[in-house]
Design a protein around this motif. Structure first.
Motif, PDB file in Angstrom:
ATOM      1  N   ARG A  24      15.450   2.215  -0.601  1.00  0.00           N
ATOM      2  CA  ARG A  24      14.840   3.309   0.165  1.00  0.00           C
ATOM      3  C   ARG A  24      13.375   3.007   0.466  1.00  0.00           C
ATOM      4  O   ARG A  24      12.893   3.259   1.573  1.00  0.00           O
ATOM      5  N   THR A  25      12.650   2.459  -0.519  1.00  0.00           N
ATOM      6  CA  THR A  25      11.226   2.187  -0.342  1.00  0.00           C
ATOM      7  C   THR A  25      10.994   1.147   0.737  1.00  0.00           C
ATOM      8  O   THR A  25      10.141   1.325   1.619  1.00  0.00           O
ATOM      9  N   ILE A  26      11.764   0.051   0.692  1.00  0.00           N
ATOM     10  CA  ILE A  26      11.604  -0.996   1.709  1.00  0.00           C
ATOM     11  C   ILE A  26      11.931  -0.444   3.093  1.00  0.00           C
ATOM     12  O   ILE A  26      11.184  -0.657   4.058  1.00  0.00           O
ATOM     13  N   ILE A  27      13.041   0.311   3.203  1.00  0.00           N
ATOM     14  CA  ILE A  27      13.451   0.850   4.497  1.00  0.00           C
ATOM     15  C   ILE A  27      12.384   1.805   5.047  1.00  0.00           C
ATOM     16  O   ILE A  27      11.960   1.697   6.205  1.00  0.00           O
ATOM     17  N   MET A  28      11.920   2.748   4.218  1.00  0.00           N
ATOM     18  CA  MET A  28      10.950   3.742   4.676  1.00  0.00           C
ATOM     19  C   MET A  28       9.604   3.101   4.981  1.00  0.00           C
ATOM     20  O   MET A  28       8.927   3.473   5.940  1.00  0.00           O
ATOM     21  N   PHE A  29       9.208   2.123   4.162  1.00  0.00           N
ATOM     22  CA  PHE A  29       7.932   1.451   4.417  1.00  0.00           C
ATOM     23  C   PHE A  29       7.964   0.722   5.754  1.00  0.00           C
ATOM     24  O   PHE A  29       7.032   0.816   6.569  1.00  0.00           O
ATOM     25  N   LEU A  30       9.060  -0.001   6.012  1.00  0.00           N
ATOM     26  CA  LEU A  30       9.182  -0.716   7.283  1.00  0.00           C
ATOM     27  C   LEU A  30       9.274   0.253   8.458  1.00  0.00           C
ATOM     28  O   LEU A  30       8.758  -0.021   9.545  1.00  0.00           O
ATOM     29  N   MET A  31       9.886   1.413   8.230  1.00  0.00           N
ATOM     30  CA  MET A  31       9.959   2.429   9.282  1.00  0.00           C
ATOM     31  C   MET A  31       8.573   2.984   9.600  1.00  0.00           C
ATOM     32  O   MET A  31       8.216   3.156  10.772  1.00  0.00           O
ATOM     33  N   VAL A  32       7.801   3.263   8.564  1.00  0.00           N
ATOM     34  CA  VAL A  32       6.432   3.753   8.776  1.00  0.00           C
ATOM     35  C   VAL A  32       5.622   2.718   9.544  1.00  0.00           C
ATOM     36  O   VAL A  32       4.895   3.045  10.494  1.00  0.00           O
TER      37      VAL A  32
END
Length: 228
Positions: A24-32
């Motif tokens: 979740r962290t990698i996905i959300m960070f890349l989305m941001v």
């Protein structure tokens, strides 16, 4: 008062949840990071887009456990660790690859060249001319013809390079009052500047399209020297 330290620091944490947090962290960070990259550089000062993404991600990770009883502290620490690991990895790759660095940080954007706006800037980037004019006024620039080159840096700052007094040409005024006097039909022969691209020329009367960009909205051009 009895405190449940296990609930405060660990909660329902298990291996599958750790993996879920990592993903979740990698996905959300890349989305941001992606959203910031697509939204353009406007308003970003000193910090790069990548650094802003780091700050937002860390702020979100730190904020949730402050007020949510259902979120323990340890998952937030894991989020911090993952973000730092991603940051270190991307920074390392960027230091080895200029192309990758340009994808992450963006590239400097030429906005003005030889006293005229670069064509295509408004189509390729989130570019607000009114805000750019405000930046020019803060640098005591009265019209575009005083500027040889203007570069929008990856930090959001703008670098201006000026013509010498002998080189200053007629240009599009950036002060609100003269710029507001826009014309679709030229009634008096004079030097006018295209409000879209900044091209200046001596125009006859009538409805005239700009030979550079094809628009037909004009403002009287000026060639005053820059006061320093």
């Amino acid at each position: 008062m009895n405190l449940n330290w296990n609930e405060i620091f660990i909660g329902d944490l298990n291996i599958s949840y750790i993996i879920e947090i990592f993903v979740r962290t990698i996905i959300m960070f890349l989305m941001v990071l992606l959203i910031l990259r697509l939204s353009g550089k406007k308003g970003v000062r000193q910090l790069s887009l990548f650094e802003v993404a780091i700050i937002i991600a860390l702020g979100s990770a730190a904020g949730d456990p402050m007020f949510s009883k259902d979120i323990s502290i340890l998952p937030s620490v894991i989020v911090f660790a993952v973000i730092i690991a991603v940051y270190r990895t991307i920074t390392y790759i960027a230091s080895k690859s200029e192309k990758f660095e340009n994808v992450i940080e963006g590239e400097p954007l030429y906005v003005i060249e030889n006293g005229q706006f670069v064509l295509g800037v408004k189509n390729d980037h989130t570019f607000a001319k009114d805000e750019f004019f405000a930046e020019m006024r803060q640098e005591s620039i009265e019209h575009v013809g005083q500027v040889k080159t203007a570069i929008l840096e990856t930090t959001g700052n703008i670098s201006f390079y000026y013509f010498t007094n002998k080189e200053v040409m007629y240009g599009l005024p950036v002060l609100p009052k003269p710029y507001s006097k826009k014309l679709q039909t030229i009634t008096n022969e004079d030097v006018y500047a295209c409000t879209y691209c900044g091209y200046s020329a001596l125009l006859q009367t009538g409805i005239i399209k700009c030979k550079r960009c094809g628009h037909s909205e004009w403002v009287k051009a000026i060639n005053t020297l820059r006061l320093t």
